[in-house]
Design a protein around this motif. Structure first.
Motif, short mmCIF file in Angstrom:
data_model
loop_
_atom_site.label_atom_id
_atom_site.label_comp_id
_atom_site.label_asym_id
_atom_site.label_seq_id
_atom_site.Cartn_x
_atom_site.Cartn_y
_atom_site.Cartn_z
N ASP A 142 54.41 -41.52 41.97
CA ASP A 142 53.71 -40.33 42.46
C ASP A 142 53.05 -39.57 41.31
OD1 ASP A 142 54.29 -40.80 45.09
OD2 ASP A 142 55.99 -39.42 45.19
N ARG A 145 49.97 -41.29 40.73
CA ARG A 145 49.00 -41.00 41.81
C ARG A 145 48.27 -39.68 41.56
NH1 ARG A 145 52.15 -41.09 47.25
NH2 ARG A 145 50.07 -41.00 48.21
N THR A 146 49.00 -38.70 41.01
CA THR A 146 48.38 -37.39 40.78
C THR A 146 47.23 -37.48 39.78
OG1 THR A 146 50.00 -36.83 39.07
CG2 THR A 146 50.51 -36.14 41.30
N ARG A 147 47.29 -38.48 38.89
CA ARG A 147 46.20 -38.64 37.91
C ARG A 147 44.91 -39.08 38.59
NH1 ARG A 147 48.61 -42.58 33.51
NH2 ARG A 147 46.40 -42.54 32.88
N ALA A 149 44.25 -38.14 41.84
CA ALA A 149 44.11 -37.31 43.03
C ALA A 149 42.77 -36.58 43.03
CB ALA A 149 45.25 -36.30 43.09
N THR A 150 42.35 -36.15 44.22
CA THR A 150 41.13 -35.34 44.36
C THR A 150 41.53 -33.97 44.91
OG1 THR A 150 40.78 -36.29 46.57
CG2 THR A 150 39.62 -37.30 44.72
N GLN A 239 45.60 -30.78 47.02
CA GLN A 239 45.56 -32.05 46.29
C GLN A 239 45.73 -33.21 47.27
OE1 GLN A 239 48.89 -33.12 43.58
NE2 GLN A 239 47.35 -33.06 41.96
N GLU A 240 44.79 -34.14 47.23
CA GLU A 240 44.86 -35.33 48.09
C GLU A 240 45.14 -36.54 47.22
OE1 GLU A 240 42.36 -36.45 51.86
OE2 GLU A 240 41.31 -37.24 50.08
N LEU A 241 46.29 -37.18 47.48
CA LEU A 241 46.70 -38.33 46.69
C LEU A 241 46.13 -39.62 47.30
CD1 LEU A 241 50.48 -37.46 46.13
CD2 LEU A 241 48.57 -37.02 44.58
N PRO A 242 45.84 -40.61 46.46
CA PRO A 242 45.36 -41.89 46.99
C PRO A 242 46.46 -42.61 47.75
CG PRO A 242 45.76 -42.07 44.63
CD PRO A 242 45.91 -40.62 44.98
N GLU A 243 46.06 -43.46 48.68
CA GLU A 243 47.03 -44.24 49.44
C GLU A 243 47.82 -45.16 48.52
OE1 GLU A 243 47.89 -44.16 52.63
OE2 GLU A 243 46.53 -42.45 52.97
#
Length: 464
Positions: A142, A145-147, A149-150, A239-243
């Motif tokens: 996770d 993933r935050t790196r 994120a949009t 913050q939207e994380l990638p799948e």
């Protein structure tokens, strides 16, 4: 020269030294010659002024010059003659220093205590077990993933973990505090590290909202003073994380599947925890050995180290924008408890140094140039300095002996750990001897076979 030693305590000695005039004379002659080169006396060429004339013009100057020269030399000779290792500068008192008589002086100094290394055979220690859980892996993935994120603008009040774009201004008595005004700053709610009370003020604010609250500054000229903080939110972002799928694995790493990425994360966490366990094992083994021996400690060394440690803690807190009082409050610790804990750590550290030095001396542990260079490069990297500049500084300020001693202590501790039996809380033996610096476990037999295979062709060609 004659010398005698009086043991004042296990860590302090008093040397009494008597130097006959015959041994003083070369230093006196050299002193007269030095002064003769520096003065102008009518009727005498420079450097040819007789001692009697120098004594009339500058009474006692040559004797003082000779004393400075010979005290240090004879003090060192007395230490060597009595097999003493000093730990600090001596307190010297000149008892007698006549024109034609001997020099007598005393020197009180802290000395290295005599230590009998206890038997290390069968030394045992215990450390905590470790486990890499699914939650550990998920937390690391996770974070990755935050790196990628949009941030998306949302039309709702801010909540924890949202990002907000804000303007902030702190004032005291109606005047803006120097350095306490920012505009268009992106901040994650709940992250902390700015102004006390900011996170609480931001929760519930939407774009266009503002709020005023009272806080205290933790650095600058107004540390601990109440200030009025006005904050305005201009954007709220989610913050939207990638799948979490194979596409993400390929985008964020060198792996093709999310399964391979998770497996790599688990392996890296295992290596890291294995190294942490090894560090704990070293501490536990050393602690177990220290419990077997009583080591007297010089109070002057303890006081000096205590002051250095205390200053280091205060500096680190200052860099973090926190006072010692605030830190103790957050840790629910009193000043007396803090001091007691600090003193305990210092006593353990100094005792460990003495013990490891004794083991290094007993086992005749040496340090080669490659080990010294590698150690200094590593220290430079840890402190964020250029390696060459760090090495130059160590050489210029004569810190190389300290570096050598650090390496010897590390090698002595490694020998202790290799010979000890270390188990985790579950009773499993902890593998330390074959542990590599990257946290993997080596196979000495396989590695020896590989080395032999690599060397075989070279040997065959030599025979041909």
């Amino acid at each position: 020269m004659k010398s005698a030693v009086e043991t004042l305590s296990p860590t302090r000695a008093k040397l009494t030294v008597e130097v006959p005039f015959e041994e003083l004379k070369p230093s006196l002659d050299a002193a007269y010659q030095k002064i003769a080169q520096q003065i102008n006396i009518p009727g005498f060429r420079r450097g040819k002024v007789p001692p009697a004339v120098i004594e009339r013009q500058f009474p006692g100057a040559a004797r003082d010059e000779a004393l400075n020269d010979i005290l240090g030399t004879k003090y060192i000779e007395a230490l060597q003659a009595n097999d003493l290792t000093p730990l600090a500068q001596p307190e010297v008192e000149v008892l007698k220093y006549d024109d034609e008589g001997p020099l007598e002086f005393t020197a009180e100094v802290d000395i290295k205590p005599e230590i009998t290394v206890p038997d290390t055979d069968g030394l045992e220690a215990e450390v905590e077990s470790f486990e890499v859980t699914d939650e550990d892996v998920t937390e690391q993935v996770d974070a990755l993933r935050t790196r990628f994120a949009t941030l998306l603008d949302v039309e709702r009040p801010a909540k924890d973990d949202d990002f907000v774009v804000l303007d902030l201004k702190a004032t005291r008595d109606g005047e803006v505090v120097d350095g306490a005004e920012i505009t268009g700053f992106s901040y994650q709610v709940g992250r902390g590290g700015m102004i006390d009370g900011l996170d609480e003020a931001l929760v519930g604010l939407s774009a266009g909202d503002d709020k005023v609250f009272t806080s205290q500054l933790v650095n600058g000229d107004l540390v601990g003073e109440d200030v009025e903080v006005a904050v305005t939110v201009t954007q709220v972002q989610e913050q939207e994380l990638p799948e979490l799928d194979d596409d993400f694995a390929q985008m964020a790493s060198e792996f093709d599947t999310i399964g391979d990425l998770n497996a790599d994360v688990r392996e890296r966490l295992t290596r890291g925890k294995r190294l942490e366990q090894a560090a704990a094992a070293r501490d536990a083994v050393l602690e177990a050995l220290l419990e077997k021996v009583e080591i007297p400690l010089p109070e002057s060394i303890l006081t000096e180290e205590l002051n250095a440690r205390r200053q280091s803690v205060e500096q680190q807190l200052a860099y973090a924008g926190m006072t010692l009082e605030k830190y103790l409050e957050e840790e629910s610790q009193t000043q007396d408890e803090f001091e007691a804990e600090l003193e305990r750590r210092v006593r353990d550290a100094v005792a460990a140094q003495f013990l490891l030095d004794e083991i290094a001396d007993k086992d005749e542990i040496g340090v080669d140039q490659g080990e010294l260079t590698q150690h200094m490069v590593r220290r430079a990297q840890q402190s964020g300095q250029d390696p060459q500049e760090f090495v130059n500084h160590m050489l210029e300020h004569n810190h190389v002996p300290e570096m050598v001693q650090e390496i010897r202590r590390g090698k002595a501790l490694a020998l202790l750990v290799e010979g000890a039996i270390v188990k985790d809380a579950a009773g499993n033996v902890v593998e330390l001897k074959n542990l590599r610096p990257d946290g993997t476990i080596g196979d000495p037999e396989a590695e020896a076979s590989e080395e032999a295979a690599e060397e075989a062709p070279a040997e065959e060609s030599t025979e041909d």
